[in-house]
Scaffold this motif. Structure first.
Motif, PDB file in Angstrom:
ATOM      1  N   ALA A 126       0.829  -1.203   0.000  1.00 31.30           N
ATOM      2  CA  ALA A 126       0.000   0.000   0.000  1.00 31.30           C
ATOM      3  C   ALA A 126       0.866   1.257   0.000  1.00 31.30           C
ATOM      4  O   ALA A 126       0.592   2.223  -0.725  1.00 31.30           O
ATOM      5  CB  ALA A 126      -0.929  -0.008   1.212  1.00 31.30           C
ATOM      6  N   PHE A 127       1.936   1.240   0.823  1.00 27.67           N
ATOM      7  CA  PHE A 127       2.822   2.405   0.892  1.00 27.67           C
ATOM      8  C   PHE A 127       3.581   2.602  -0.421  1.00 27.67           C
ATOM      9  O   PHE A 127       3.826   3.740  -0.841  1.00 27.67           O
ATOM     10  CB  PHE A 127       3.825   2.245   2.040  1.00 27.67           C
ATOM     11  N   SER A 128       3.931   1.512  -1.089  1.00 29.68           N
ATOM     12  CA  SER A 128       4.639   1.601  -2.371  1.00 29.68           C
ATOM     13  C   SER A 128       3.776   2.289  -3.421  1.00 29.68           C
ATOM     14  O   SER A 128       4.260   3.129  -4.190  1.00 29.68           O
ATOM     15  CB  SER A 128       5.050   0.209  -2.852  1.00 29.68           C
ATOM     16  N   LEU A 129       2.483   1.934  -3.454  1.00 32.50           N
ATOM     17  CA  LEU A 129       1.580   2.594  -4.399  1.00 32.50           C
ATOM     18  C   LEU A 129       1.436   4.071  -4.051  1.00 32.50           C
ATOM     19  O   LEU A 129       1.457   4.941  -4.939  1.00 32.50           O
ATOM     20  CB  LEU A 129       0.206   1.914  -4.383  1.00 32.50           C
ATOM     21  N   LEU A 130       1.316   4.368  -2.769  1.00 31.99           N
ATOM     22  CA  LEU A 130       1.210   5.763  -2.334  1.00 31.99           C
ATOM     23  C   LEU A 130       2.464   6.545  -2.713  1.00 31.99           C
ATOM     24  O   LEU A 130       2.383   7.721  -3.115  1.00 31.99           O
ATOM     25  CB  LEU A 130       0.998   5.812  -0.818  1.00 31.99           C
ATOM     26  N   LEU A 131       3.617   5.905  -2.641  1.00 31.73           N
ATOM     27  CA  LEU A 131       4.876   6.551  -3.018  1.00 31.73           C
ATOM     28  C   LEU A 131       4.901   6.871  -4.510  1.00 31.73           C
ATOM     29  O   LEU A 131       5.359   7.946  -4.924  1.00 31.73           O
ATOM     30  CB  LEU A 131       6.058   5.649  -2.642  1.00 31.73           C
ATOM     31  N   LEU A 132       4.396   5.944  -5.332  1.00 26.71           N
ATOM     32  CA  LEU A 132       4.317   6.193  -6.776  1.00 26.71           C
ATOM     33  C   LEU A 132       3.409   7.383  -7.073  1.00 26.71           C
ATOM     34  O   LEU A 132       3.730   8.236  -7.912  1.00 26.71           O
ATOM     35  CB  LEU A 132       3.805   4.945  -7.505  1.00 26.71           C
ATOM     36  N   TYR A 133       2.278   7.439  -6.385  1.00 31.10           N
ATOM     37  CA  TYR A 133       1.374   8.580  -6.543  1.00 31.10           C
ATOM     38  C   TYR A 133       2.076   9.883  -6.143  1.00 31.10           C
ATOM     39  O   TYR A 133       1.955  10.908  -6.828  1.00 31.10           O
ATOM     40  CB  TYR A 133       0.123   8.391  -5.679  1.00 31.10           C
ATOM     41  N   ALA A 134       2.788   9.848  -5.014  1.00 29.53           N
ATOM     42  CA  ALA A 134       3.475  11.044  -4.524  1.00 29.53           C
ATOM     43  C   ALA A 134       4.530  11.520  -5.522  1.00 29.53           C
ATOM     44  O   ALA A 134       4.670  12.724  -5.772  1.00 29.53           O
ATOM     45  CB  ALA A 134       4.111  10.768  -3.164  1.00 29.53           C
ATOM     46  N   LEU A 135       5.275  10.580  -6.106  1.00 34.24           N
ATOM     47  CA  LEU A 135       6.292  10.942  -7.095  1.00 34.24           C
ATOM     48  C   LEU A 135       5.654  11.589  -8.320  1.00 34.24           C
ATOM     49  O   LEU A 135       6.196  12.560  -8.877  1.00 34.24           O
ATOM     50  CB  LEU A 135       7.085   9.699  -7.514  1.00 34.24           C
ATOM     51  N   LEU A 136       4.498  11.070  -8.728  1.00 32.78           N
ATOM     52  CA  LEU A 136       3.793  11.638  -9.874  1.00 32.78           C
ATOM     53  C   LEU A 136       3.382  13.082  -9.594  1.00 32.78           C
ATOM     54  O   LEU A 136       3.546  13.973 -10.444  1.00 32.78           O
ATOM     55  CB  LEU A 136       2.557  10.784 -10.190  1.00 32.78           C
ATOM     56  N   ILE A 137       2.866  13.329  -8.396  1.00 28.96           N
ATOM     57  CA  ILE A 137       2.474  14.688  -8.009  1.00 28.96           C
ATOM     58  C   ILE A 137       3.699  15.605  -7.961  1.00 28.96           C
ATOM     59  O   ILE A 137       3.659  16.751  -8.436  1.00 28.96           O
ATOM     60  CB  ILE A 137       1.774  14.676  -6.634  1.00 28.96           C
TER      61      ILE A 137
END
Length: 379
Positions: free
Chosen positions: A291-302
């Motif tokens: 879950a945190f890995s997906l959130l990290l990908l989202y954060a990098l995109l932002i």
């Protein structure tokens, strides 16, 4: 002149634009979407049909659309933003007249080969039109009351139409996405304080209007609020969704039960496991780490979008990128909050991961706009 500089200057214009694409952004989009393919394969019991294969085809189509949109000069998108916004408004009106009803909501137009959800399109065209408006408006007029009315109308008209479908989640995203653009344009903070105070008053009115002749929300929307406040009050009824979601989230632990080993999704305890609640499937199978890995990908995109907006000297491009980034952030933040019981269940899918054609294609077009701003930025 270096060999790379020489090569870039000598290739044809179209190929040169492709080289100027933000390829890190492309890789992030592919990575996030691949998580979606993996989870859709899992919730189907180890089968690409009916969800994963269709989602992969839509992503490839969306990727092609993103490149096509990126090749078009950003000034063109600025000039047609008003037309695109008006077209989205017309589609929202058509939904009310001839829209397809599903699960008690009338949100789609059946085109034969696909069902189009105009409210998804409005999320992007609204941001574009507001960015175009503030690009046209001189900076010293930004906070003048007369010039605040126009963007408020631009936001409120589609919000009202979407709320009538009814679609509370998308209505909130339209409001907040528009607010991001207005804030980034430099509107004085006092207006936002006034809106916040009005929001408190509106929430009070919503609760006061329940079971009266002027009830502001639908009955099922009130049940969602009740469920949010006390899911245990009706664990087999209105609270079933969030109760099962929390069980799935908790059972995943740190590293999860393993791929395709989630009991809540495999035994169909988890509702809407391929759309709104797909994040809980990920958390159950891959735990906190997944879950945190997906959130990290989202954060990098932002973060990539924010840097692209800051480095772009074109006002329209900068505001549009920030608006798209803000809308995308709200998209996944609302979904994750919803499935974790931190916000009412409002039917917002997880971007690029949940199954859905309109949302996938519109988001890829939106990032095509970001790429167009990046490729054609002043150098």
């Amino acid at each position: 002149m270096s060999y790379l500089e020489y090569s870039v200057k000598t290739v044809p214009s179209g190929f040169r634009k492709i080289l100027f694409l933000n390829w890190a952004l492309v890789l992030l989009l592919i990575s996030i979407s691949s998580v979606g393919f993996l989870m859709l394969y899992s919730v189907a019991g180890g089968d690409f049909d009916p969800w994963a294969s269709a989602q992969m085809k839509r992503f490839v189509m969306g990727l092609c659309l993103m490149v096509v949109v990126a090749m078009v000069p950003i000034w063109f998108w600025r000039n047609v933003s008003g037309v695109l916004y008006a077209g989205s408004l017309v589609l929202l009106v058509l939904v009310d007249i001839m829209g397809t009803v599903q699960m008690g909501a009338q949100r789609w137009i059946d085109l034969g080969f696909m069902r189009l959800q105009p409210s998804e399109l409005m999320k992007i065209t609204l941001v574009m039109f507001l960015a175009s408006y503030y690009d046209w408006l001189p900076a010293h007029k930004t906070s003048k009351p007369i010039w605040i009315i126009i963007p408020l109308l631009i936001i409120m008209v589609p919000t009202y139409l979407v709320l009538q479908q009814p679609d509370l989640g998308t209505s909130l995203l339209l409001l907040m996405g528009g607010a991001v653009v207005i804030f980034m344009a430099g509107v004085h903070w006092a207006y936002f304080a006034a809106v916040f105070a009005m929001g408190i008053g509106l929430i009070t009115a919503v609760f006061q209007s329940r079971e009266t002749g002027w009830q502001l929300l639908k009955d099922y929307q009130y049940r969602r609020i009740d469920t949010f406040l006390d899911p245990a009050s009706d664990p087999l009824g209105a609270g079933y969704h969030i109760t099962q979601s929390k069980i799935a989230l908790g059972s995943g632990g740190w590293t999860g039960r393993g791929f395709m080993q989630g009991t809540q999704s495999r035994l169909n305890f988890l509702p809407e496991k391929h759309t709104d609640f797909i994040f809980t499937t990920l958390a159950e199978e891959f735990g906190f780490v997944g879950a945190f890995s997906l959130l990290l990908l989202y954060a990098l995109l932002i973060i990539f979008c924010i840097f692209a907006a800051i480095s772009n000297k074109d006002r329209f491009s900068s505001l549009m990128i920030m608006g798209i980034a803000g809308t995308f952030f709200l998209f996944f933040a609302v979904n994750m909050s919803m499935v974790m019981g931190m916000a009412p269940v409002v039917g917002v899918p997880l971007p690029l991961v949940s199954y859905g054609g309109s949302a996938m294609l519109v988001l890829m077009v939106a990032f095509g706009m970001v790429q167009s701003a990046h490729v054609h930025r002043p150098r």
